[in-house]
Write an enzyme that holds these catalytic residues in place. Structure first.
Site, PDB file in Angstrom:
ATOM      1  N   GLU A  90       0.776  -1.211   0.142  1.00  0.00           N
ATOM      2  CA  GLU A  90      -0.044  -0.070   0.005  1.00  0.00           C
ATOM      3  C   GLU A  90       0.973   1.163   0.050  1.00  0.00           C
ATOM      4  O   GLU A  90       1.819   1.310   0.782  1.00  0.00           O
ATOM      5  CB  GLU A  90      -0.796  -0.038   1.127  1.00  0.00           C
ATOM      6  CG  GLU A  90      -1.861  -1.370   1.193  1.00  0.00           C
ATOM      7  CD  GLU A  90      -2.916  -1.035   2.365  1.00  0.00           C
ATOM      8  OE1 GLU A  90      -2.727  -0.086   3.129  1.00  0.00           O
ATOM      9  OE2 GLU A  90      -3.629  -2.030   2.552  1.00  0.00           O
ATOM     10  N   GLU A 135      -8.496   1.959  -4.411  1.00  0.00           N
ATOM     11  CA  GLU A 135      -9.783   1.417  -3.635  1.00  0.00           C
ATOM     12  C   GLU A 135     -10.715   2.723  -3.071  1.00  0.00           C
ATOM     13  O   GLU A 135     -10.111   3.715  -2.744  1.00  0.00           O
ATOM     14  CB  GLU A 135      -9.192   0.679  -2.236  1.00  0.00           C
ATOM     15  CG  GLU A 135     -10.466   0.315  -1.368  1.00  0.00           C
ATOM     16  CD  GLU A 135      -9.867  -0.433  -0.204  1.00  0.00           C
ATOM     17  OE1 GLU A 135      -8.640  -1.250  -0.442  1.00  0.00           O
ATOM     18  OE2 GLU A 135     -10.436  -0.898   0.665  1.00  0.00           O
TER      19      GLU A 135
END
Ligand code: KIV
Length: 271
Positions: free
Chosen positions: A122, A189
């Site tokens: 991430e 996301e």
């Protein structure tokens, strides 16, 4: 004549070709052998051994507690099931941020001990050194931008990210940086659909969305959410393909009843 049919494996190159041909990429999480067998045989392009295992398998509130050893356990179970799909494994929180040498060691452990095909991590510019070091060892890396659940305590909420121009601009730049570094794909996301589409159009690598609209190159969901095993979790972006919670509970209840009533086992179910 051999009846053995060669299975054509999905690779990072396959995904790139899919983007070039406009074919959408399907991606779903899996964490264990039995479910991964079904996902693979259904024809899923990518299986993500997500750190969402921390939530759906271990019952933690966030993805932060899951360890590298636990991710390797899940990944190796999945890998034993998979014949076709590309398997991506999340680097868990605390195993790649801040120290690129540790990031490489963590990625190598995943690849060596689980025999997975790639890793995901991430972040954008703040993890670029780690991304570069992992890539330099020949390990394919998938990026993850937008709502990055490992940063939940920084965000404070799971609401949509990058609604404001400044964050949207930063996300676009980060996507470009990840592409230039050599990532083979990026998960985006929970961001506005228009932004996600813009990101997908601005890079040549596949952008796979979750809560990011239809203008991206593929979609990913968490298995437990789309099967309806998680009753409480129902964000707007989620499409439920099943109501497994109720179906499984019903089966357990019928079994309990059968045992109590001495209806199970019957004559044909004993030796
Ligand atoms: O861990 C996970 O399941 C993920 C998906 C939500 C993309 O990262």
């Amino acid at each position: 004549m051999s009846t053995h049919k060669e299975v054509k494996r999905v690779t990072t190159h396959t995904l790139l070709e899919m983007k070039q041909h406009g074919e959408k990429i399907s991606m779903l999480t899996a964490y264990d052998y039995s479910m991964a067998t079904i996902v693979d045989q259904a024809g899923m392009d990518v299986i993500l051994v997500g750190d969402s295992a921390s939530n759906v398998m271990a019952g933690h509130e966030t993805t932060l507690p899951i360890t590298l050893d636990q991710m390797i356990y899940h990944a190796s179970s999945v890998i034993r099931a998979v014949k076709r799909s590309l398997v991506v494994v999340d680097l868990p929180f605390g195993t790649y941020q801040g120290d690129s040498k540790e990031a490489l060691r963590s990625a190598i452990r995943i690849m060596k001990e689980s025999e997975a095909h790639s890793v995901k991590l991430e972040g954008g510019r703040e993890v670029l050194e780690s991304v570069n070091r992992i890539l330099s060892a020949g390990i394919p890396v998938m990026g993850h931008l937008g709502l990055t659940p490992q940063s939940i305590y920084k965000f404070g909420t799971y609401t949509v990210r990058a609604k404001e121009e400044e964050e949207a601009k930063r996300l676009m730049e980060d996507a470009k940086l990840l592409e230039e570094a050599g990532c083979f794909a990026i998960v985006v996301e929970k961001v506005p659909a228009r932004l996600a589409e813009k990101v997908a159009k601005s890079v040549n690598i596949p952008v796979i969305g979750i809560g990011a609209g239809a203008g991206v190159d593929g979609q990913v969901l968490v298995m437990h959410d789309m099967l309806g095993i998680n009753k409480e979790f129902s964000p707007r972006f989620l499409r439920r393909y099943h109501n497994l919670y109720d179906e499984i509970k019903g089966s357990f209840e019928r079994y309990i009843e059968d045992v109590k009533n001495v209806d199970f086992p019957n004559e044909s179910e004993q030796y």
